[in-house]
Structure formats: C-alpha cells, structure tokens
Design an enzyme around this catalytic site. Structure first.
Site, PDB file in Angstrom:
ATOM      1  N   SER A 247       0.818  -1.220   0.000  1.00 20.32           N
ATOM      2  CA  SER A 247       0.000   0.000   0.000  1.00 20.32           C
ATOM      3  C   SER A 247       0.847   1.264   0.000  1.00 20.32           C
ATOM      4  O   SER A 247       0.498   2.255   0.636  1.00 20.32           O
ATOM      5  CB  SER A 247      -0.921  -0.010   1.216  1.00 20.32           C
ATOM      6  OG  SER A 247      -0.132   0.000   2.405  1.00 20.32           O
TER       7      SER A 247
ATOM      8  N   GLN B  94      11.431  12.117   1.566  1.00 13.23           N
ATOM      9  CA  GLN B  94      11.643  13.512   1.977  1.00 13.23           C
ATOM     10  C   GLN B  94      11.827  14.421   0.769  1.00 13.23           C
ATOM     11  O   GLN B  94      11.028  15.318   0.512  1.00 13.23           O
ATOM     12  CB  GLN B  94      12.870  13.605   2.883  1.00 13.23           C
ATOM     13  CG  GLN B  94      12.724  12.847   4.181  1.00 13.23           C
ATOM     14  CD  GLN B  94      13.941  13.009   5.098  1.00 13.23           C
ATOM     15  OE1 GLN B  94      14.947  13.607   4.741  1.00 13.23           O
ATOM     16  NE2 GLN B  94      13.843  12.460   6.297  1.00 13.23           N
ATOM     17  N   GLY B  95      12.902  14.168  -0.004  1.00 11.04           N
ATOM     18  CA  GLY B  95      13.339  15.085  -1.061  1.00 11.04           C
ATOM     19  C   GLY B  95      12.236  15.447  -2.032  1.00 11.04           C
ATOM     20  O   GLY B  95      11.944  16.623  -2.255  1.00 11.04           O
TER      21      GLY B  95
ATOM     22  N   ARG C 251      24.931   9.784  -5.834  1.00 14.17           N
ATOM     23  CA  ARG C 251      24.906   9.218  -4.486  1.00 14.17           C
ATOM     24  C   ARG C 251      25.976   8.160  -4.227  1.00 14.17           C
ATOM     25  O   ARG C 251      26.547   8.100  -3.140  1.00 14.17           O
ATOM     26  CB  ARG C 251      23.536   8.571  -4.300  1.00 14.17           C
ATOM     27  CG  ARG C 251      22.981   8.748  -2.954  1.00 14.17           C
ATOM     28  CD  ARG C 251      21.547   8.333  -2.950  1.00 14.17           C
ATOM     29  NE  ARG C 251      20.682   9.485  -2.914  1.00 14.17           N
ATOM     30  CZ  ARG C 251      19.355   9.399  -2.859  1.00 14.17           C
ATOM     31  NH1 ARG C 251      18.776   8.221  -2.848  1.00 14.17           N
ATOM     32  NH2 ARG C 251      18.624  10.474  -2.798  1.00 14.17           N
TER      33      ARG C 251
ATOM     34  N   HIS D 156      19.725   2.055   1.633  1.00 12.35           N
ATOM     35  CA  HIS D 156      18.595   2.948   1.386  1.00 12.35           C
ATOM     36  C   HIS D 156      17.644   2.448   0.306  1.00 12.35           C
ATOM     37  O   HIS D 156      16.425   2.551   0.463  1.00 12.35           O
ATOM     38  CB  HIS D 156      19.168   4.303   0.978  1.00 12.35           C
ATOM     39  CG  HIS D 156      18.150   5.357   0.689  1.00 12.35           C
ATOM     40  ND1 HIS D 156      17.263   5.819   1.636  1.00 12.35           N
ATOM     41  CD2 HIS D 156      17.868   6.054  -0.451  1.00 12.35           C
ATOM     42  CE1 HIS D 156      16.494   6.772   1.097  1.00 12.35           C
ATOM     43  NE2 HIS D 156      16.828   6.915  -0.164  1.00 12.35           N
TER      44      HIS D 156
ATOM     45  N   ARG E 282      20.561   4.604  -8.647  1.00 12.02           N
ATOM     46  CA  ARG E 282      19.357   5.403  -8.915  1.00 12.02           C
ATOM     47  C   ARG E 282      19.617   6.894  -8.728  1.00 12.02           C
ATOM     48  O   ARG E 282      20.245   7.300  -7.738  1.00 12.02           O
ATOM     49  CB  ARG E 282      18.236   4.973  -7.959  1.00 12.02           C
ATOM     50  CG  ARG E 282      16.984   5.821  -8.061  1.00 12.02           C
ATOM     51  CD  ARG E 282      15.937   5.334  -7.092  1.00 12.02           C
ATOM     52  NE  ARG E 282      16.347   5.490  -5.711  1.00 12.02           N
ATOM     53  CZ  ARG E 282      15.945   6.479  -4.905  1.00 12.02           C
ATOM     54  NH1 ARG E 282      15.116   7.398  -5.355  1.00 12.02           N
ATOM     55  NH2 ARG E 282      16.359   6.522  -3.662  1.00 12.02           N
TER      56      ARG E 282
ATOM     57  N   SER F  35      12.604   7.434  -7.730  1.00 18.23           N
ATOM     58  CA  SER F  35      11.865   6.238  -7.305  1.00 18.23           C
ATOM     59  C   SER F  35      10.356   6.484  -7.259  1.00 18.23           C
ATOM     60  O   SER F  35       9.562   5.695  -7.780  1.00 18.23           O
ATOM     61  CB  SER F  35      12.349   5.776  -5.944  1.00 18.23           C
ATOM     62  OG  SER F  35      11.475   4.786  -5.462  1.00 18.23           O
TER      63      SER F  35
HETATM   64  P1  FAD Z   1       6.638   1.006  -0.090  1.00 18.11           P
HETATM   65  O1  FAD Z   1       6.218   2.404   0.029  1.00 18.11           O
HETATM   66  O2  FAD Z   1       7.844   0.585   0.674  1.00 18.11           O
HETATM   67  O3  FAD Z   1       5.398   0.118   0.370  1.00 18.11           O
HETATM   68  C1  FAD Z   1       5.519  -1.269   0.536  1.00 18.11           C
HETATM   69  C2  FAD Z   1       4.175  -1.814   0.979  1.00 18.11           C
HETATM   70  O4  FAD Z   1       4.198  -3.228   0.877  1.00 18.11           O
HETATM   71  C3  FAD Z   1       3.790  -1.495   2.414  1.00 18.11           C
HETATM   72  O5  FAD Z   1       2.400  -1.247   2.448  1.00 18.11           O
HETATM   73  C4  FAD Z   1       4.052  -2.814   3.146  1.00 18.11           C
HETATM   74  O6  FAD Z   1       3.229  -2.997   4.277  1.00 18.11           O
HETATM   75  C5  FAD Z   1       3.673  -3.797   2.058  1.00 18.11           C
HETATM   76  N1  FAD Z   1       4.252  -5.130   2.168  1.00 18.11           N
HETATM   77  C6  FAD Z   1       5.551  -5.493   2.106  1.00 18.11           C
HETATM   78  N2  FAD Z   1       5.654  -6.834   2.197  1.00 18.11           N
HETATM   79  C7  FAD Z   1       4.397  -7.322   2.311  1.00 18.11           C
HETATM   80  C8  FAD Z   1       3.849  -8.619   2.450  1.00 18.11           C
HETATM   81  N3  FAD Z   1       4.609  -9.727   2.503  1.00 18.11           N
HETATM   82  N4  FAD Z   1       2.498  -8.747   2.559  1.00 18.11           N
HETATM   83  C9  FAD Z   1       1.690  -7.649   2.542  1.00 18.11           C
HETATM   84  N5  FAD Z   1       2.174  -6.398   2.414  1.00 18.11           N
HETATM   85  C10 FAD Z   1       3.495  -6.244   2.291  1.00 18.11           C
HETATM   86  N6  FAD Z   1      12.289   8.239  -3.287  1.00 18.11           N
HETATM   87  C11 FAD Z   1      12.045   9.342  -4.033  1.00 18.11           C
HETATM   88  O7  FAD Z   1      11.767   9.229  -5.224  1.00 18.11           O
HETATM   89  N7  FAD Z   1      12.097  10.577  -3.456  1.00 18.11           N
HETATM   90  C12 FAD Z   1      12.403  10.759  -2.144  1.00 18.11           C
HETATM   91  O8  FAD Z   1      12.419  11.875  -1.662  1.00 18.11           O
HETATM   92  C13 FAD Z   1      12.677   9.615  -1.351  1.00 18.11           C
HETATM   93  N8  FAD Z   1      13.024   9.739  -0.049  1.00 18.11           N
HETATM   94  C14 FAD Z   1      13.163   8.613   0.717  1.00 18.11           C
HETATM   95  C15 FAD Z   1      13.417   8.742   2.083  1.00 18.11           C
HETATM   96  C16 FAD Z   1      13.485   7.610   2.887  1.00 18.11           C
HETATM   97  C17 FAD Z   1      13.764   7.746   4.353  1.00 18.11           C
HETATM   98  C18 FAD Z   1      13.314   6.327   2.310  1.00 18.11           C
HETATM   99  C19 FAD Z   1      13.374   5.099   3.160  1.00 18.11           C
HETATM  100  C20 FAD Z   1      13.096   6.198   0.943  1.00 18.11           C
HETATM  101  C21 FAD Z   1      13.023   7.327   0.136  1.00 18.11           C
HETATM  102  N9  FAD Z   1      12.795   7.227  -1.235  1.00 18.11           N
HETATM  103  C22 FAD Z   1      12.581   8.353  -1.978  1.00 18.11           C
HETATM  104  C23 FAD Z   1      12.543   5.926  -1.844  1.00 18.11           C
HETATM  105  C24 FAD Z   1      11.031   5.745  -1.980  1.00 18.11           C
HETATM  106  O9  FAD Z   1      10.393   6.296  -0.853  1.00 18.11           O
HETATM  107  C25 FAD Z   1      10.649   4.296  -2.109  1.00 18.11           C
HETATM  108  O10 FAD Z   1      11.430   3.672  -3.077  1.00 18.11           O
HETATM  109  C26 FAD Z   1       9.187   4.174  -2.508  1.00 18.11           C
HETATM  110  O11 FAD Z   1       8.380   4.872  -1.593  1.00 18.11           O
HETATM  111  C27 FAD Z   1       8.771   2.723  -2.582  1.00 18.11           C
HETATM  112  O12 FAD Z   1       7.386   2.687  -2.775  1.00 18.11           O
HETATM  113  P2  FAD Z   1       6.674   1.290  -2.978  1.00 18.11           P
HETATM  114  O13 FAD Z   1       5.249   1.594  -3.191  1.00 18.11           O
HETATM  115  O14 FAD Z   1       7.398   0.508  -3.991  1.00 18.11           O
HETATM  116  O15 FAD Z   1       6.870   0.525  -1.583  1.00 18.11           O
HETATM  117  C1  SIN Z   2      16.363  12.224   0.051  1.00 22.01           C
HETATM  118  O1  SIN Z   2      15.508  13.056   0.311  1.00 22.01           O
HETATM  119  O2  SIN Z   2      17.572  12.397   0.216  1.00 22.01           O
HETATM  120  C2  SIN Z   2      15.942  10.911  -0.498  1.00 22.01           C
HETATM  121  C3  SIN Z   2      15.679  11.045  -1.932  1.00 22.01           C
HETATM  122  C4  SIN Z   2      15.669   9.720  -2.616  1.00 22.01           C
HETATM  123  O3  SIN Z   2      16.010   8.697  -2.032  1.00 22.01           O
HETATM  124  O4  SIN Z   2      15.346   9.734  -3.803  1.00 22.01           O
END
Ligand code: FAD
Ligand code: SIN
Length: 548
Positions: free
Chosen positions: A18, A52-53, A288, A349, A384, A389
């Site tokens: 989600s 964040q970013g 990075r 990360h 990346r 992302s």
């Molecule tokens: P997620 O948002 O990680 O969601 C995963 C989901 O899967 C969750 O709901 C979890 O509960 C569910 N899940 C996992 N395993 C299971 C399972 N077995 N069964 C059921 N549910 C499950 N990217 C950017 O582009 N810009 C940014 O500024 C940025 N800043 C970041 C800052 C931080 C601190 C972090 C950690 C990451 C950042 N990133 C950023 C990276 C980016 O946030 C993530 O790559 C992105 O949000 C991933 O989204 P997603 O939907 O793929 O997965």
């Molecule tokens: C950050 O805000 O530094 C994270 C950005 C990212 O992981 O893309």
C-alpha cells in the site's frame, strides 16, 4: 488456522503493498474491477511516507526532458535502459499534474511549483512538499482510494507466497499467478486469496543490512515471493547507500535529505574541512554512489565514526521553511541544525534491482505484475538518480493498471480451485529466539561483508554464512507454525543470497557495486544486467513438500 479456499470468490486485482506504487495502480484501475490492497502492517507501513526530497519530474519542456534523461543515465553509470528512461521521464509532468488534480499540496513559489535540487541532477527538478513529500503523497493517494467503493484496504495482512499454476502442479499450463496465501496477523489465520491479477508492490529490501534508512517493512518480501514463484531477478548487487543518515542510535535510521545538500549543505570532516571537492567536480552534489563511497573512505582513513553536514549558514528562517520536519526531529535528539552541523553516516537505502519486468510492469508469470521498488524496470541501472523512485512508482502503477484493464476479459476465462494452507504437519515453535538471532546475524553479515566496498573474499564469506542460515531457517519453516518474524526472515535470507550471488557475478566496479578485485569499470559490461533465473521445476524453490 486456514479457511476453505473455494469459499473465497476471485478478487479481480490483488495488490500486495500500500505504498506509492500499490495505491497509484489501484487508482488507475476502472471502478468496475474489485481491487483489494494488502499491507502487512498499517497502511502507512512502507517507505513511501518516509520520502523527503520529492518527486523528480522534467517540467521545463523538451530541454529539461533531455537533461533528465542524461542525468538518469549518467547517475546509473550507463547501465539504465535508454528506452525505459525516456518513457518514464516523459511521463513526469503527466504524473505531477495527476497528483495536482488529486489535490497534492506541493510546495510552491508565487504561482509555480518550487523545485529543489539533489545530487546528480543538472538542474532544479524535484517537486516536493517541504521535506515531508512522502507523508503528503500518502495522504493524497489514500484520500482518493478511500473515496473509491471498488477498492478494499486490508491492514495487517502478510502475504506468505504466491499461488501459481506451476505450484499447483498444473504443468500443462504456462505458469500463471492466481492468488496468494496470506497470514492475517490480527486474527492469526491464513487466507487463501484467489485473484485474476496480482500486483507485487511490496517495496525494497534494505533491511537486509544492519543499518538502513528504511522502515521495518523493507524485507524484500515481493522479490523473494516472485523469485520462489519462478520470476527472474535482476541487478540485485546494486544496493544504494544513502550518504546522510543521522548518526544517532536513538533516531533509528533517520534520513537527512539530499535536498539539504541541494540547497547548499556542505559535508565536513570533524575539523571543519570539506572533502567532497577532492572526489568529484560536483562535490556534495555528485551522484549518491560517489558521495557514499567518499564518506566511507574518509571514515576509514581517519578512523572516525561519522562526518558532518552543515547548512546552518543558511539561517533559521530558510531552514524552518525548507526543512521543518528534519529540523524538528533533530531538535528532539538535541541537534539544532540552524546552529550546528549534523553528524551523518551512510546507510542502506534503496534496492535498485528486483523482479525483472517489462514496460507494463508484467513479470515472467502470466497475471503477475511487480511495480515500485520491488521491481527492476531498467530505469536505475547501477545507481538510482535521487527522487526517481517515486516517479517510477507512479509511472508503473499507471502502466500495470492499463495492461490489466486491457487483459481482464481473457483472465476471467480461467477458473482454478486452490488447496488451502496445510498446518497439519507442523507444531508450535520451540525456540523463537533462534529467529531473532538469525535476523541479527544475517543483517550484520551483510553490513560487514556486502557493504559499500566489497571484495570477492568477503562476498564468499557472506555466501557461506547465508547458506548456513538459509538451511536453518528453511528447516524452521518446514517444521514450525509460521509467524511474521519467520516469514520476513525467510524472505530476507533469500534476498541476501540473491544480492551476494549477483555481486559475485559482476566482474567489474560500476556505480553502487565497488569491488576491490575489479576496481575498473569494464566498457564491455555497459549493457550487461545481472539476471538470475530460478530453476524451472514444478515445486517452488526450497518449498517443504507439505506446504501447498
Ligand atoms: P513502499 O512504500 O515501501 O510500500 C511497501 C508496501 O508493501 C507497504 O504497504 C508494506 O506494508 C507492504 N508489504 C511489504 N511486504 C508485504 C507482504 N509480505 N504482505 C503484505 N504487504 C506487504 N524516493 C524518491 O523518489 N524521493 C524521495 O524523496 C525519497 N526519499 C526517501 C526517504 C526515505 C527515508 C526512504 C526510506 C526512501 C526514500 N525514497 C525516496 C525511496 C522511496 O520512498 C521508495 O522507493 C518508494 O516509496 C517505494 O514505494 P513502494 O510503493 O514501492 O513501496
Ligand atoms: C532524500 O531526500 O535524500 C531521499 C531522496 C531519494 O532517495 O530519492
């Protein structure tokens, strides 16, 4: 503990995860399809709310698109797939407009969006909501999802494994995904969910490392489930380390956004001198991988625990406007970034590799999609580009939804019955502490031996330990009733193995994969992805025979 599977009707689209990827896919599906979204924790469990970013998007016309394409390919050390990069980058402004239509309150300056800058970007190109873009994005997407009667959100539902025709022994069919076994953590029972289409949107695997910026959910579940079901997995050696995680044990992995450097922040040694100009012409705004490696090298050279990130010279008003959340959080730990540099270290990360997918987010298995951080689309290559992302999550959420919509009628012609989960041959765990110890041991081994700088010898050492842990965990899984800790550990050890195998297979240094035995980048590998193919057998990888 399980239920009669035939009693559960087919779900049209089962989305496991989600975050930004899962929610955006759901919103692009037509209202006629019933959609179920699972999260293994609360809806906010993934990485998305922590972002964040911001979201990288070329909003400045054709020239900006070309430069965003170039920046992505350069940051990815030539490995990104040019066609994929162009498609994603060209979709950037459409995605931002879609979010604006949904009501996303981006930061703005007079009538324009305020764009920030991050490492590797040749221009200001990152749309954001101050320094809490992820939280605001989640709120925006969730509000839209909750207004859609065809979408059901289910919290605390942990997917254990995918159900495929191959798994059911229907080998005359090409492998097709028809659902998932899911542990209901609230009710402690296992559901057998049948679905016409399944989307893995489970996020990354950075929790394979002892120190990570990620929330606890990033245990690579989707990658491990996809791999066990028969999907190819690509480029797992490229684990991205973010250069600036707050060095403060009480903070548990708190990130200091790259936008701090984008807005002028400087990296300093304990004596106050800058070091990044010695490593790259773009200094603090180098890609990075370069910055993380430089910090690692300085920490090792001087035997220091951290370096420092200083933006105090910008003044209180500027910092409070641009970084309100980071400033507040740091204050809670006794650091006032308006007056002093912050102690920072690199931490795991982002998982650049993942389940290999096509332009629709479709995997090797019919009816199965992988989107967001779980997938390998070809966008990121060997490293990346910052803020690409969330953009990828949005673009592939839309693409997978379009593909599902176009193929839904044919998926409905199939009708399989599925056996329920069998707990008859297992007993209650005798020593749950074994699971906790193995978690720690695995993550420490990955940190010590498969980190920012690698050697073949250390990778082999890690591989040996992982093999022992894998056997022990497998044995535990085969004999005892499952728990969330055990399921996640089983996935984590699978993913750790994939990372190490991929790292051993790449005989060059490129981007995030730096290995002393092959310190140069080999031009012959410029288009070479590390693709691992699962053994093709009717019983899934390492599955105890009594598990259905
Ligand atoms: P997620 O948002 O990680 O969601 C995963 C989901 O899967 C969750 O709901 C979890 O509960 C569910 N899940 C996992 N395993 C299971 C399972 N077995 N069964 C059921 N549910 C499950 N990217 C950017 O582009 N810009 C940014 O500024 C940025 N800043 C970041 C800052 C931080 C601190 C972090 C950690 C990451 C950042 N990133 C950023 C990276 C980016 O946030 C993530 O790559 C992105 O949000 C991933 O989204 P997603 O939907 O793929 O997965
Ligand atoms: C950050 O805000 O530094 C994270 C950005 C990212 O992981 O893309």
């Amino acid at each position: 503990m399980s239920e009669t599977p035939t009693a559960t009707p087919f779900i049209d689209v089962l989305i496991i995860g989600s975050g930004a990827a899962g929610l955006s896919a759901a919103l692009h599906l037509p209202v006629e399809l019933n959609v179920t979204i699972l999260s293994k924790g609360p809806i906010s469990a993934g990485s998305t709310p922590w972002a964040q970013g911001g979201i990288a998007a070329a909003l400045g016309g054709i020239e900006d698109v070309e430069q965003h394409v170039d920046d992505t390919c350069r940051a990815g050390n030539g490995l990104p797939d040019g066609q994929v990069v162009r498609r994603v980058v060209e979709a950037g402004s459409r995605q931002i407009n879609w979010l604006l239509e949904l009501g996303m309150p981006f930061s703005s300056e007079s009538t324009q969006l305020h764009l920030t800058r991050e490492g590797g970007h040749g221009a200001r190109r990152v749309a954001h909501a101050a320094d809490h873009t992820g939280r605001t994005l989640m709120e925006t997407l969730l509000e839209a999802v909750q207004a859609r009667p065809n979408i059901t959100l289910m919290e605390h539902q942990l997917a254990i494994d995918l159900i495929t025709t191959q798994r059911l022994g229907l080998t005359e069919e090409s492998n097709c995904c028809i659902g998932a076994y899911v542990l209901d953590l609230a009710e402690d029972r296992i559901h057998t969910l049948r679905a016409r289409h399944v989307i893995l949107a489970t996020g990354g695997a950075a929790k394979a490392y002892l120190y990570s910026t990620n929330p606890d959910s990033s245990t690579g579940d989707g990658i491990a489930m996809g791999w066990r079901a028969g999907c190819r997995v690509a480029n797992m050696e490229f684990m991205q380390f973010h250069p600036t995680c707050l060095f403060e044990p009480r903070a548990k992995s708190f990130l200091i956004s790259e936008a701090v450097r984008g807005e002028g922040g400087l990296l300093l040694l304990p004596d106050g001198t800058r070091f990044m100009p010695n490593y790259h012409p773009d200094a603090e705004l180098a890609p990075r991988d370069v910055v993380a490696r430089a910090i690692d090298a300085e920490m090792k050279r001087l035997g220091i625990d951290c370096v420092y990130l200083d933006i105090s010279f910008k003044g209180k008003a500027f910092i409070e406007q641009h970084f309100p959340m980071i400033h507040q959080r740091c204050l809670e730990f006794g650091y006032d970034m308006t007056r002093q540099p912050l102690p920072v270290v690199p931490a795991a990360h982002y998982t650049c590799g993942g389940i290999d997918v096509d332009e629709h987010g479709h995997t090797d298995i019919a009816g199965l999609y992988a989107i967001g951080e779980t997938s390998h689309t070809g966008l990121h290559g060997a490293n990346r580009l910052a803020s690409n992302s969330l953009l990828e999550c949005l673009v592939y959420g839309e693409a997978a939804a379009a593909h599902i919509t176009a193929h839904h009628a044919e998926a409905c012609s199939r009708n399989w019955s599925v056996p329920g989960w069998d707990e008859s041959q297992v007993s209650d765990a005798d020593e749950a502490v074994v699971v906790t110890h193995n978690w720690d041991e695995l993550r420490r081994a990955m940190w010590d031996y498969v980190g920012i700088v690698r050697t073949t010898k250390r990778l082999e050492r890690a591989q040996h330990r992982i093999a022992l842990l894998r056997r022990e965990i497998h044995d535990y899984y085969a004999h005892f009733r499952i728990s969330n800790n055990l399921i996640e550990l089983r996935n984590l050890v699978e993913v750790a193995d994939l990372i190490v195998r991929s790292a051993l297979a790449r005989h060059e240094s490129r981007g995030l994969h730096f290995i002393r035995d092959y310190p140069e980048t080999d031009p012959a590998c410029a288009h070479h992805n590390t693709v691992l193919t699962p053994l093709n057998r009717s019983h899934p990888q390492g599955e105890p025979p009594h598990r259905p």
